[in-house]
Design a protein around this motif. Structure first.
Motif, PDB file in Angstrom:
ATOM      1  N   GLY A  34       0.831  -1.194   0.000  1.00 53.83           N
ATOM      2  CA  GLY A  34       0.000   0.000   0.000  1.00 53.83           C
ATOM      3  C   GLY A  34       0.871   1.251   0.000  1.00 53.83           C
ATOM      4  N   HIS A  35       2.050   1.113   0.561  1.00 51.18           N
ATOM      5  CA  HIS A  35       3.076   2.156   0.533  1.00 51.18           C
ATOM      6  C   HIS A  35       4.318   1.485  -0.020  1.00 51.18           C
ATOM      7  N   ASP A  36       4.527   1.597  -1.306  1.00 52.76           N
ATOM      8  CA  ASP A  36       5.641   0.895  -1.933  1.00 52.76           C
ATOM      9  C   ASP A  36       6.976   1.349  -1.350  1.00 52.76           C
ATOM     10  N   VAL A  37       7.815   0.365  -1.071  1.00 51.72           N
ATOM     11  CA  VAL A  37       9.157   0.631  -0.549  1.00 51.72           C
ATOM     12  C   VAL A  37      10.150   0.059  -1.552  1.00 51.72           C
ATOM     13  N   PRO A  38      10.670   0.927  -2.441  1.00 55.14           N
ATOM     14  CA  PRO A  38      11.591   0.422  -3.460  1.00 55.14           C
ATOM     15  C   PRO A  38      12.953   0.065  -2.877  1.00 55.14           C
ATOM     16  N   ASP A  39      13.526  -0.966  -3.431  1.00 61.45           N
ATOM     17  CA  ASP A  39      14.882  -1.383  -3.096  1.00 61.45           C
ATOM     18  C   ASP A  39      15.809  -0.609  -4.028  1.00 61.45           C
ATOM     19  N   THR A  40      16.561   0.310  -3.483  1.00 61.91           N
ATOM     20  CA  THR A  40      17.409   1.158  -4.324  1.00 61.91           C
ATOM     21  C   THR A  40      18.813   0.592  -4.528  1.00 61.91           C
ATOM     22  N   GLU A  41      19.173  -0.431  -3.740  1.00 64.50           N
ATOM     23  CA  GLU A  41      20.519  -0.990  -3.844  1.00 64.50           C
ATOM     24  C   GLU A  41      20.558  -2.330  -4.559  1.00 64.50           C
ATOM     25  N   GLY A  42      19.562  -3.160  -4.327  1.00 62.72           N
ATOM     26  CA  GLY A  42      19.559  -4.495  -4.900  1.00 62.72           C
ATOM     27  C   GLY A  42      20.573  -5.382  -4.203  1.00 62.72           C
ATOM     28  N   ARG A  43      20.588  -6.626  -4.634  1.00 61.93           N
ATOM     29  CA  ARG A  43      21.579  -7.568  -4.090  1.00 61.93           C
ATOM     30  C   ARG A  43      21.942  -8.582  -5.156  1.00 61.93           C
ATOM     31  N   GLU A  44      23.182  -8.999  -5.121  1.00 63.77           N
ATOM     32  CA  GLU A  44      23.652  -9.992  -6.074  1.00 63.77           C
ATOM     33  C   GLU A  44      23.372 -11.378  -5.515  1.00 63.77           C
ATOM     34  N   ILE A  45      22.743 -12.199  -6.342  1.00 60.33           N
ATOM     35  CA  ILE A  45      22.375 -13.549  -5.916  1.00 60.33           C
ATOM     36  C   ILE A  45      22.766 -14.523  -7.014  1.00 60.33           C
ATOM     37  N   ASP A  46      23.387 -15.609  -6.594  1.00 63.35           N
ATOM     38  CA  ASP A  46      23.764 -16.681  -7.500  1.00 63.35           C
ATOM     39  C   ASP A  46      22.795 -17.841  -7.280  1.00 63.35           C
ATOM     40  N   GLY A  47      22.382 -18.504  -8.326  1.00 62.36           N
ATOM     41  CA  GLY A  47      21.526 -19.679  -8.163  1.00 62.36           C
ATOM     42  C   GLY A  47      20.177 -19.560  -8.826  1.00 62.36           C
ATOM     43  N   GLY A  48      19.934 -18.498  -9.553  1.00 60.24           N
ATOM     44  CA  GLY A  48      18.699 -18.377 -10.301  1.00 60.24           C
ATOM     45  C   GLY A  48      17.498 -17.997  -9.455  1.00 60.24           C
TER      46      GLY A  48
ATOM     47  N   ALA B  12      15.060 -19.710  -8.224  1.00 59.91           N
ATOM     48  CA  ALA B  12      14.736 -20.539  -7.059  1.00 59.91           C
ATOM     49  C   ALA B  12      15.449 -19.999  -5.826  1.00 59.91           C
ATOM     50  N   ARG B  13      16.695 -19.626  -5.973  1.00 60.58           N
ATOM     51  CA  ARG B  13      17.457 -19.055  -4.849  1.00 60.58           C
ATOM     52  C   ARG B  13      16.910 -17.676  -4.477  1.00 60.58           C
ATOM     53  N   VAL B  14      16.530 -16.890  -5.461  1.00 63.44           N
ATOM     54  CA  VAL B  14      15.947 -15.568  -5.207  1.00 63.44           C
ATOM     55  C   VAL B  14      14.659 -15.720  -4.398  1.00 63.44           C
ATOM     56  N   ARG B  15      13.828 -16.674  -4.784  1.00 63.10           N
ATOM     57  CA  ARG B  15      12.572 -16.917  -4.068  1.00 63.10           C
ATOM     58  C   ARG B  15      12.854 -17.351  -2.633  1.00 63.10           C
ATOM     59  N   ASP B  16      13.822 -18.236  -2.440  1.00 58.94           N
ATOM     60  CA  ASP B  16      14.185 -18.678  -1.093  1.00 58.94           C
ATOM     61  C   ASP B  16      14.614 -17.495  -0.219  1.00 58.94           C
ATOM     62  N   GLU B  17      15.401 -16.596  -0.777  1.00 60.74           N
ATOM     63  CA  GLU B  17      15.845 -15.427  -0.007  1.00 60.74           C
ATOM     64  C   GLU B  17      14.678 -14.511   0.324  1.00 60.74           C
ATOM     65  N   ALA B  18      13.755 -14.344  -0.627  1.00 64.51           N
ATOM     66  CA  ALA B  18      12.585 -13.503  -0.378  1.00 64.51           C
ATOM     67  C   ALA B  18      11.727 -14.092   0.736  1.00 64.51           C
ATOM     68  N   LEU B  19      11.533 -15.411   0.718  1.00 66.04           N
ATOM     69  CA  LEU B  19      10.748 -16.060   1.772  1.00 66.04           C
ATOM     70  C   LEU B  19      11.437 -15.930   3.128  1.00 66.04           C
ATOM     71  N   GLU B  20      12.743 -16.057   3.150  1.00 62.91           N
ATOM     72  CA  GLU B  20      13.495 -15.902   4.397  1.00 62.91           C
ATOM     73  C   GLU B  20      13.348 -14.480   4.933  1.00 62.91           C
ATOM     74  N   ASP B  21      13.490 -13.493   4.050  1.00 61.20           N
ATOM     75  CA  ASP B  21      13.320 -12.095   4.458  1.00 61.20           C
ATOM     76  C   ASP B  21      11.905 -11.854   4.977  1.00 61.20           C
ATOM     77  N   ALA B  22      10.912 -12.410   4.288  1.00 67.01           N
ATOM     78  CA  ALA B  22       9.517 -12.235   4.703  1.00 67.01           C
ATOM     79  C   ALA B  22       9.292 -12.835   6.084  1.00 67.01           C
ATOM     80  N   ARG B  23       9.832 -14.024   6.338  1.00 66.11           N
ATOM     81  CA  ARG B  23       9.678 -14.652   7.659  1.00 66.11           C
ATOM     82  C   ARG B  23      10.266 -13.771   8.760  1.00 66.11           C
ATOM     83  N   GLU B  24      11.428 -13.203   8.501  1.00 63.56           N
ATOM     84  CA  GLU B  24      12.057 -12.331   9.495  1.00 63.56           C
ATOM     85  C   GLU B  24      11.203 -11.093   9.749  1.00 63.56           C
TER      86      GLU B  24
END
Length: 93
Positions: free
Chosen positions: A11-25, A27-39
């Protein structure tokens, strides 16, 4: 490694201005997003806030959205197991 941006939408977009480098395609990006969401869900729950309605819109280096991950997915059982049981009529018992 590829660069991905995790924009948080709630509802209040929070853009990621830095990004992050991820290896593993993706599937790995999704895993990191789920981990961040859980935290984030756990941190918010400690102060009585429900953030399960939020989501990440993840984009690549060119800012094309490549994946959407809803925070609720971080606390739900695996969709594939539930869908398989529903389609086969098995309860898993």
């Amino acid at each position: 490694m590829a660069l991905y941006f995790f924009d948080m939408i709630d509802g209040h977009d929070v853009p990621d201005t830095e990004g992050r480098e991820i290896d593993g395609g993706l599937a790995r990006v999704r895993d990191e997003a789920l981990e961040d969401a859980r935290e984030m869900i756990a941190d918010a729950a400690r102060i009585g806030i429900d953030v399960t309605g939020r989501r990440f819109e993840i984009s690549d280096e060119q800012r094309n959205v490549v994946l959407t991950v809803h925070f609720a997915e971080a606390i739900e059982p695996e969709h594939s197991v539930t869908a398989e049981r529903a389609s086969t009529g098995h309860s898993g018992q």
